[in-house]
Design a protein around this motif. Structure first.
Motif, PDB file in Angstrom:
ATOM      1  N   ALA A  90       0.836  -1.207   0.000  1.00  0.00           N
ATOM      2  CA  ALA A  90       0.000   0.000   0.000  1.00  0.00           C
ATOM      3  C   ALA A  90       0.868   1.254   0.000  1.00  0.00           C
ATOM      4  N   LEU A  91       1.946   1.246   0.760  1.00  0.00           N
ATOM      5  CA  LEU A  91       2.855   2.397   0.786  1.00  0.00           C
ATOM      6  C   LEU A  91       3.498   2.613  -0.583  1.00  0.00           C
ATOM      7  N   LYS A  92       3.807   1.530  -1.267  1.00  0.00           N
ATOM      8  CA  LYS A  92       4.399   1.660  -2.600  1.00  0.00           C
ATOM      9  C   LYS A  92       3.381   2.216  -3.603  1.00  0.00           C
ATOM     10  N   LEU A  93       2.101   1.925  -3.393  1.00  0.00           N
ATOM     11  CA  LEU A  93       1.063   2.457  -4.274  1.00  0.00           C
ATOM     12  C   LEU A  93       1.048   3.984  -4.264  1.00  0.00           C
ATOM     13  N   ILE A  94       1.412   4.571  -3.130  1.00  0.00           N
ATOM     14  CA  ILE A  94       1.428   6.031  -3.066  1.00  0.00           C
ATOM     15  C   ILE A  94       2.840   6.586  -3.241  1.00  0.00           C
ATOM     16  N   GLY A  95       3.752   5.731  -3.725  1.00  0.00           N
ATOM     17  CA  GLY A  95       5.069   6.209  -4.094  1.00  0.00           C
ATOM     18  C   GLY A  95       6.131   6.138  -3.014  1.00  0.00           C
ATOM     19  N   TRP A  96       5.861   5.485  -1.891  1.00  0.00           N
ATOM     20  CA  TRP A  96       6.863   5.377  -0.832  1.00  0.00           C
ATOM     21  C   TRP A  96       7.844   4.271  -1.212  1.00  0.00           C
ATOM     22  N   SER A  97       9.141   4.571  -1.161  1.00  0.00           N
ATOM     23  CA  SER A  97      10.123   3.616  -1.674  1.00  0.00           C
ATOM     24  C   SER A  97      10.724   2.710  -0.614  1.00  0.00           C
ATOM     25  N   GLN A  98      10.614   3.068   0.648  1.00  0.00           N
ATOM     26  CA  GLN A  98      11.221   2.247   1.683  1.00  0.00           C
ATOM     27  C   GLN A  98      10.258   1.171   2.164  1.00  0.00           C
ATOM     28  N   ASP A  99      10.807   0.080   2.689  1.00  0.00           N
ATOM     29  CA  ASP A  99      10.001  -0.981   3.269  1.00  0.00           C
ATOM     30  C   ASP A  99       9.888  -0.777   4.767  1.00  0.00           C
ATOM     31  N   PHE A 100       8.761  -1.182   5.308  1.00  0.00           N
ATOM     32  CA  PHE A 100       8.504  -1.119   6.737  1.00  0.00           C
ATOM     33  C   PHE A 100       8.690  -2.515   7.303  1.00  0.00           C
ATOM     34  N   ASP A 101       9.239  -2.598   8.485  1.00  0.00           N
ATOM     35  CA  ASP A 101       9.389  -3.889   9.141  1.00  0.00           C
ATOM     36  C   ASP A 101       9.358  -3.669  10.646  1.00  0.00           C
ATOM     37  N   LEU A 102       9.128  -4.744  11.375  1.00  0.00           N
ATOM     38  CA  LEU A 102       9.219  -4.688  12.830  1.00  0.00           C
ATOM     39  C   LEU A 102      10.509  -5.378  13.232  1.00  0.00           C
ATOM     40  N   ILE A 103      11.340  -4.666  13.926  1.00  0.00           N
ATOM     41  CA  ILE A 103      12.637  -5.186  14.340  1.00  0.00           C
ATOM     42  C   ILE A 103      12.592  -5.421  15.852  1.00  0.00           C
ATOM     43  N   ILE A 104      13.049  -6.596  16.264  1.00  0.00           N
ATOM     44  CA  ILE A 104      13.084  -6.889  17.698  1.00  0.00           C
ATOM     45  C   ILE A 104      14.375  -6.316  18.275  1.00  0.00           C
TER      46      ILE A 104
END
Length: 181
Positions: free
Chosen positions: A14-28
């Motif tokens: 969804a973020l890429k659909l609006i042009g966001w280039s970075q990936d989101f992740d949860l880091i422990i």
């Protein structure tokens, strides 16, 4: 702990659909001996000819994204809901404001014809939601008008209200009709 791996994948799409280039992740991460999941954005950069993965917190990427993130997260929800969003345009570039309206319109109307900056064959958006948006953004309103003019949404599916004060100091709420022309 709220997002599953599948939800994170949908959120990134969804973020890429609006042009966001970075990936989101949860880091422990360990903080004072306690493991917890921290939301992070990952950025792949080249360093000495090798790919290196850098992590940034949501606070590091700017206030606009930190406000945009929960809106996009709600758009991927599978449970139909109603959302009230106040001034989503704050700290967003005008083109991103328009792309956000595309995302919200596509989500609320379950309309696949609304184009995005970057299209995906597998839509990450959840079920239809109702969106109530308070905005001062001419860019967002113009994007709605453009979607209506192109016939991608029906003007009956959108309501625009203008709040004002008359000469006597009385509050007024006027509906602005949007046509297809």
């Amino acid at each position: 702990d709220r997002l599953t791996k599948v939800e994170i994948k949908r959120l990134n799409s969804a973020l890429k659909l609006i042009g966001w280039s970075q990936d989101f992740d949860l880091i422990i991460e360990s903080d004072s001996g306690e493991n917890r999941k921290i939301p992070r954005l990952t950025d792949f950069t080249k360093s000495s000819g090798r790919r290196k993965k850098n992590f940034e917190t949501l606070a590091d990427v700017g206030f606009g994204f930190s406000q945009l993130f929960p809106i996009v997260e709600n758009a991927i929800s599978d449970t139909p809901q109603s959302f009230l969003v106040e001034a989503p345009e704050v700290h967003l570039h005008p083109s991103l404001q328009g792309d956000l309206i595309d995302l919200i319109a596509r989500n609320s109307l379950a309309c696949t014809e609304i184009p995005f900056a970057k299209e995906s064959s597998d839509s990450p958006l959840g079920n239809k939601h109702k969106w109530f948006i308070e905005t001062h953004s001419e860019y967002m309103l113009r994007r709605v008008q453009k979607l209506i003019a192109k016939g991608l949404i029906d003007s009956k599916q959108v309501a625009v209200y203008f709040c004002d004060i008359d000469e006597q100091g009385e509050r007024l709420i006027r509906e602005i009709k949007l046509g297809s022309k």
